[in-house]
Design an enzyme around this catalytic site. Structure first.
Site, short mmCIF file in Angstrom:
data_model
loop_
_atom_site.label_atom_id
_atom_site.label_comp_id
_atom_site.label_asym_id
_atom_site.label_seq_id
_atom_site.Cartn_x
_atom_site.Cartn_y
_atom_site.Cartn_z
N ILE A 36 7.68 5.15 -11.03
CA ILE A 36 9.14 5.33 -10.88
C ILE A 36 9.91 4.75 -12.07
O ILE A 36 11.11 4.90 -12.17
CB ILE A 36 9.69 4.73 -9.56
CG1 ILE A 36 9.15 3.32 -9.35
CG2 ILE A 36 9.41 5.62 -8.37
CD1 ILE A 36 9.92 2.55 -8.30
N ASP A 53 8.35 9.62 -8.09
CA ASP A 53 8.43 8.79 -6.89
C ASP A 53 7.33 9.28 -5.94
O ASP A 53 7.38 10.43 -5.48
CB ASP A 53 9.83 8.97 -6.29
CG ASP A 53 9.98 8.28 -4.94
OD1 ASP A 53 8.99 7.70 -4.44
OD2 ASP A 53 11.09 8.32 -4.39
N TYR A 143 1.98 -5.44 5.12
CA TYR A 143 1.08 -4.86 4.12
C TYR A 143 -0.31 -4.62 4.74
O TYR A 143 -0.88 -3.53 4.61
CB TYR A 143 0.98 -5.84 2.96
CG TYR A 143 0.01 -5.51 1.87
CD1 TYR A 143 0.18 -4.42 1.04
CD2 TYR A 143 -1.10 -6.34 1.63
CE1 TYR A 143 -0.71 -4.14 0.02
CE2 TYR A 143 -1.99 -6.09 0.60
CZ TYR A 143 -1.80 -4.98 -0.20
OH TYR A 143 -2.68 -4.72 -1.22
#
Ligand code: AKB
Length: 315
Positions: A36, A53, A143
């Protein structure tokens, strides 16, 4: 177009070195780096680059078709510590990018996909030492939850749709070329930079927080090795345990003191210590060794020597 490999998240800690390694192996023009944001000069100069993206399916599809991509490495992700600060953003990035890549692979018959998992899939009730390939998985971080769910989706897309997706559970990674960002194991890189600039380091983990770690060259070698192995030899389609060494902050500090005797470490544990406390101390990676010949090269002493030497040269 001759390009056939796409790396998403090519400007990150692993992506940067992976891009260089794959360009060396397959030729610069065959490896499209994307992120990005733009990367360092060398990455931008040595081959094709696309601003991309990973959560935008249409944009990904355009790049895949334009370059006739055959292999995708999805390295874009938010790591453990950052994900605790931005849980929804982390979930969206980590899961939507994976769905996009798995669906692209299914729709466009992409030959192979690499997606990294992590030791963060394990949790408080997992056996801490020599954590087996198959074990209790009760991750407590956003995560870790995203990586555990991702593993199941990889397995599902392989068995249901024939997608050739391959994965390893990376431990903490140590490199001199790029800085990590937002991880719990980041201390093991920061410590080298501060040892050389300040001769001291304040560690955000406890002195005995022993974690599995790996030198970046080994991690890149594992990634390339699993991706070049015959499909029939990949028996694990969720993600493979991967191991090289384990050490605590105190052991790493001692290894640095062998080179810089005046180096001082102090401890000021923060929320990352709570994350580290739920992760394994060491990993049993026998299946990776058996299936595709994984063998690490770098131990703690070699890692310390190279890190200090390379960072000193860069100063
Ligand atoms: C992190 O600390 O979040 C990562 C990892 C172990 O996956 N380096």
């Amino acid at each position: 177009m001759s390009s056939s490999i796409l790396i998403l998240g090519a400007c990150g800690q692993i992506g940067t070195e992976l891009t260089f390694a794959l360009r060396k192996l397959h030729g610069n023009e065959s490896v499209v780096a994307s992120d990005i944001r733009e990367g360092g000069e060398q990455l931008m100069k040595t081959g094709p680059f696309e601003l991309l993206d990973a959560t935008d399916y249409t944009a990904l599809e355009d790049v895949v078709m334009h370059y006739e991509i055959q292999e995708i490495y999805l390295m874009a992700a938010m790591l453990s510590a950052a994900s605790e600060k931005f849980p929804e953003r982390a979930w969206n990035l980590n899961m939507n990018s994976l769905f996009n890549v798995l669906n692209l692979a299914k729709e466009h018959k992409i030959e192979k996909v690499f997606w990294p998992s992590s030791i963060a899939v394990f949790g408080k009730h997992t056996p801490k030492e020599k954590t087996p390939q198959r074990s209790i998985m009760d991750p407590s971080t956003v995560y870790g939850i995203s990586k555990q769910a991702g593993e199941r989706w990889c397995n599902y897309y392989h068995h249901k749709f024939g997608v050739d997706v391959r994965s390893v559970r990376y431990p903490g990674l140590i490199s001199w070329q790029t800085l990590p960002g937002g991880g719990t194991t980041d201390y093991a890189v920061e410590i080298f930079h501060e040892a050389l600039s300040q001769n001291s380091y304040s560690c955000f983990l406890k002195e005995d927080a022993k974690l599995p770690m790996m030198f970046m060259e080994d991690a890149i070698k594992a990634t390339i090795r699993i991706m070049t192995a015959a499909s029939a030899s990949i028996s694990v389609r969720s993600s493979y345990n991967l191991s090289a060494m384990s050490f605590s902050p105190a052991e790493l500090a001692k290894s640095i003191q062998n080179h810089l005797p005046d180096f001082k470490i102090s401890y000021d544990p923060d929320f990352r210590q709570e994350i580290a406390a739920t992760w394994p101390s060491s990993i049993d990676d026998r299946e990776a060794r058996k299936d595709w010949g994984w063998l690490p090269e770098f131990d703690l002493e070699q890692t310390t020597t190279i890190m200090l030497q390379k960072l000193k040269e860069n100063l």
